[in-house]
Design a protein around this motif. Structure first.
Motif, PDB file in Angstrom:
ATOM      1  N   ASP A  89     -31.106 -58.617 -95.730  1.00  0.00           N
ATOM      2  CA  ASP A  89     -31.670 -57.821 -94.630  1.00  0.00           C
ATOM      3  C   ASP A  89     -30.685 -56.707 -94.301  1.00  0.00           C
ATOM      4  O   ASP A  89     -29.477 -56.843 -94.502  1.00  0.00           O
ATOM      5  CB  ASP A  89     -31.935 -58.676 -93.386  1.00  0.00           C
ATOM      6  CG  ASP A  89     -32.977 -58.043 -92.466  1.00  0.00           C
ATOM      7  OD1 ASP A  89     -34.149 -58.482 -92.494  1.00  0.00           O
ATOM      8  OD2 ASP A  89     -32.629 -57.094 -91.730  1.00  0.00           O
ATOM      9  N   SER A  90     -31.235 -55.611 -93.794  1.00  0.00           N
ATOM     10  CA  SER A  90     -30.379 -54.453 -93.506  1.00  0.00           C
ATOM     11  C   SER A  90     -29.682 -54.561 -92.150  1.00  0.00           C
ATOM     12  O   SER A  90     -28.767 -53.792 -91.878  1.00  0.00           O
ATOM     13  CB  SER A  90     -31.231 -53.174 -93.537  1.00  0.00           C
ATOM     14  OG  SER A  90     -32.310 -53.293 -92.641  1.00  0.00           O
TER      15      SER A  90
ATOM     16  N   GLU B   7     -32.959 -50.569-100.886  1.00  0.00           N
ATOM     17  CA  GLU B   7     -32.882 -49.342-101.686  1.00  0.00           C
ATOM     18  C   GLU B   7     -31.490 -49.202-102.315  1.00  0.00           C
ATOM     19  O   GLU B   7     -31.350 -48.647-103.397  1.00  0.00           O
ATOM     20  CB  GLU B   7     -33.164 -48.109-100.817  1.00  0.00           C
ATOM     21  CG  GLU B   7     -34.567 -48.050-100.262  1.00  0.00           C
ATOM     22  CD  GLU B   7     -34.694 -48.738 -98.909  1.00  0.00           C
ATOM     23  OE1 GLU B   7     -33.990 -49.749 -98.691  1.00  0.00           O
ATOM     24  OE2 GLU B   7     -35.509 -48.282 -98.094  1.00  0.00           O
ATOM     25  N   SER B   8     -30.429 -49.674-101.610  1.00  0.00           N
ATOM     26  CA  SER B   8     -29.084 -49.633-102.182  1.00  0.00           C
ATOM     27  C   SER B   8     -28.816 -50.879-103.012  1.00  0.00           C
ATOM     28  O   SER B   8     -28.330 -50.799-104.140  1.00  0.00           O
ATOM     29  CB  SER B   8     -27.997 -49.561-101.103  1.00  0.00           C
ATOM     30  OG  SER B   8     -28.490 -49.046 -99.928  1.00  0.00           O
TER      31      SER B   8
ATOM     32  N   ASP C 255     -27.724 -55.424 -96.418  1.00  0.00           N
ATOM     33  CA  ASP C 255     -27.892 -54.197 -97.198  1.00  0.00           C
ATOM     34  C   ASP C 255     -29.337 -53.736 -97.073  1.00  0.00           C
ATOM     35  O   ASP C 255     -30.231 -54.550 -96.797  1.00  0.00           O
ATOM     36  CB  ASP C 255     -27.593 -54.481 -98.677  1.00  0.00           C
ATOM     37  CG  ASP C 255     -26.958 -53.287 -99.376  1.00  0.00           C
ATOM     38  OD1 ASP C 255     -27.115 -52.150 -98.873  1.00  0.00           O
ATOM     39  OD2 ASP C 255     -26.321 -53.491-100.418  1.00  0.00           O
ATOM     40  N   ARG C 256     -29.549 -52.463 -97.303  1.00  0.00           N
ATOM     41  CA  ARG C 256     -30.920 -52.013 -97.508  1.00  0.00           C
ATOM     42  C   ARG C 256     -31.265 -52.268 -98.966  1.00  0.00           C
ATOM     43  O   ARG C 256     -30.422 -52.086 -99.845  1.00  0.00           O
ATOM     44  CB  ARG C 256     -31.053 -50.513 -97.190  1.00  0.00           C
ATOM     45  CG  ARG C 256     -30.918 -50.196 -95.707  1.00  0.00           C
ATOM     46  CD  ARG C 256     -31.375 -48.793 -95.382  1.00  0.00           C
ATOM     47  NE  ARG C 256     -32.802 -48.600 -95.608  1.00  0.00           N
ATOM     48  CZ  ARG C 256     -33.757 -48.986 -94.767  1.00  0.00           C
ATOM     49  NH1 ARG C 256     -33.446 -49.580 -93.644  1.00  0.00           N
ATOM     50  NH2 ARG C 256     -35.023 -48.778 -95.042  1.00  0.00           N
TER      51      ARG C 256
ATOM     52  N   TYR D 219     -39.846 -52.269-104.096  1.00  0.00           N
ATOM     53  CA  TYR D 219     -38.629 -53.016-103.774  1.00  0.00           C
ATOM     54  C   TYR D 219     -38.439 -54.213-104.721  1.00  0.00           C
ATOM     55  O   TYR D 219     -37.330 -54.480-105.180  1.00  0.00           O
ATOM     56  CB  TYR D 219     -38.694 -53.572-102.346  1.00  0.00           C
ATOM     57  CG  TYR D 219     -38.602 -52.585-101.208  1.00  0.00           C
ATOM     58  CD1 TYR D 219     -38.093 -51.301-101.382  1.00  0.00           C
ATOM     59  CD2 TYR D 219     -39.007 -52.953 -99.929  1.00  0.00           C
ATOM     60  CE1 TYR D 219     -38.004 -50.421-100.314  1.00  0.00           C
ATOM     61  CE2 TYR D 219     -38.912 -52.075 -98.857  1.00  0.00           C
ATOM     62  CZ  TYR D 219     -38.416 -50.812 -99.058  1.00  0.00           C
ATOM     63  OH  TYR D 219     -38.327 -49.950 -98.001  1.00  0.00           O
TER      64      TYR D 219
ATOM     65  N   GLY E 115     -35.745 -58.495 -96.758  1.00  0.00           N
ATOM     66  CA  GLY E 115     -36.160 -58.302 -95.364  1.00  0.00           C
ATOM     67  C   GLY E 115     -36.383 -59.647 -94.695  1.00  0.00           C
ATOM     68  O   GLY E 115     -37.385 -59.865 -94.024  1.00  0.00           O
TER      69      GLY E 115
END
Ligand SMILES: C[S@@+](CC[C@H](N)C(=O)[O-])C[C@H]1O[C@@H](n2cnc3c(N)ncnc32)[C@H](O)[C@@H]1O
Length: 248
Positions: free
Chosen positions: A108-109, A138-139, A135-136, A167, A85
């Protein structure tokens, strides 16, 4: 010429003494160049409002680096680090500049943010050891090249502490450290975090606080460490993160 509302002077010796780390001239040049790049990119992408004067030097640079005083004693040591993030590049870009031995991933997503951060990485001459990923977590956390691969995993202002722990911990090597940058921090937060750490096989290794210069408030840093090698399966909670407090 554009007018800046706050003075544009560089911090003096007392600032670096309070931080416990003094940049080499080239590193100071990179930090100043980063400020200029943020100004430029901010006019196109809303990266951060903290770009001028004390906002930049205290709330971005100082706040990113004070938790790393142990690591900054050996800045050339080879370390793999990730900033989850990263937004406009903090704390990760400041850490990459201060620790020339670190290979850093900035994740960062939001693609327009990572595009700006990638351009700043290139302009700062850091692209040989700083990679940027859209990317998120979580993935991305399922990716075998990321899981269990980092000496340092950090996040500032991304989510509640128990979620950030979910995370970061799976990204750590067995002797790695997760750094949770915090503002306000109370007993309830601590209880919720400790609960969240049990299924992650992680423990709170230290909790520090720091009064920022110029009375800019108190900041907290929570360090987490795995208590045993990370499980092979990514915890279910990370796949479908909950932003609700994990119990009282
Ligand atoms: C409030 S900003 C903080 C940015 C930076 N860390 C800082 O302190 O200035 C939060 C950032 O986290 C990113 N973010 C939030 N959830 C995320 C997730 N699940 N995976 C990746 N990035 C995420 C957002 O896109 C945003 O850029």
């Amino acid at each position: 010429m554009q007018q800046h509302p706050m003075p544009d002077s560089l911090p003096g010796a007392a600032f670096w003494e309070a931080l416990g780390w003094t940049p080499e001239p080239a590193q100071l040049g990179q930090l100043k160049a980063l400020q200029d790049l943020l100004r430029s990119w901010n006019s196109r992408v809303n990266l951060t409002r903290l770009v001028e004067g004390d906002d930049y030097w205290i709330n971005q640079v100082f706040d990113s680096l004070w938790p790393l005083q142990t690591e900054l004693r050996s800045p050339h040591q080879s370390r793999l680090a990730i900033d989850v993030g990263t937004g406009g590049g903090f704390p990760g870009l400041a850490v990459a500049i201060a620790m020339p031995g670190a290979r850093m991933t900035l994740l960062d997503s939001v693609g327009r943010k990572t595009a700006a951060v990638q351009a700043m990485v290139n302009d700062l001459g850091l692209s040989d050891r700083v990679s940027v990923r859209t990317d998120r977590i979580e993935s991305a956390g399922h990716d075998r090249t990321l899981r269990g691969g980092f000496d340092l995993a950090m996040a500032r202002a991304v989510a509640a502490a128990p979620v950030v722990a979910e995370y970061l911990v799976p990204l750590l090597k067995p002797d790695g450290n997760a750094l949770l940058y915090r503002g306000q921090w109370g007993d309830t937060d601590l209880r919720q975090l400790k609960r969240a750490l049990v299924p992650l096989n992680a423990q709170l290794s230290s909790s520090q606080h720091c009064q920022l210069p110029a009375e800019r408030g108190v900041r907290h840093l929570i360090r987490l460490q795995p208590v045993s090698p990370c499980p092979r399966q990514f915890p279910r909670a990370v796949g479908v993160p909950s932003r609700q407090p994990l119990g009282g």
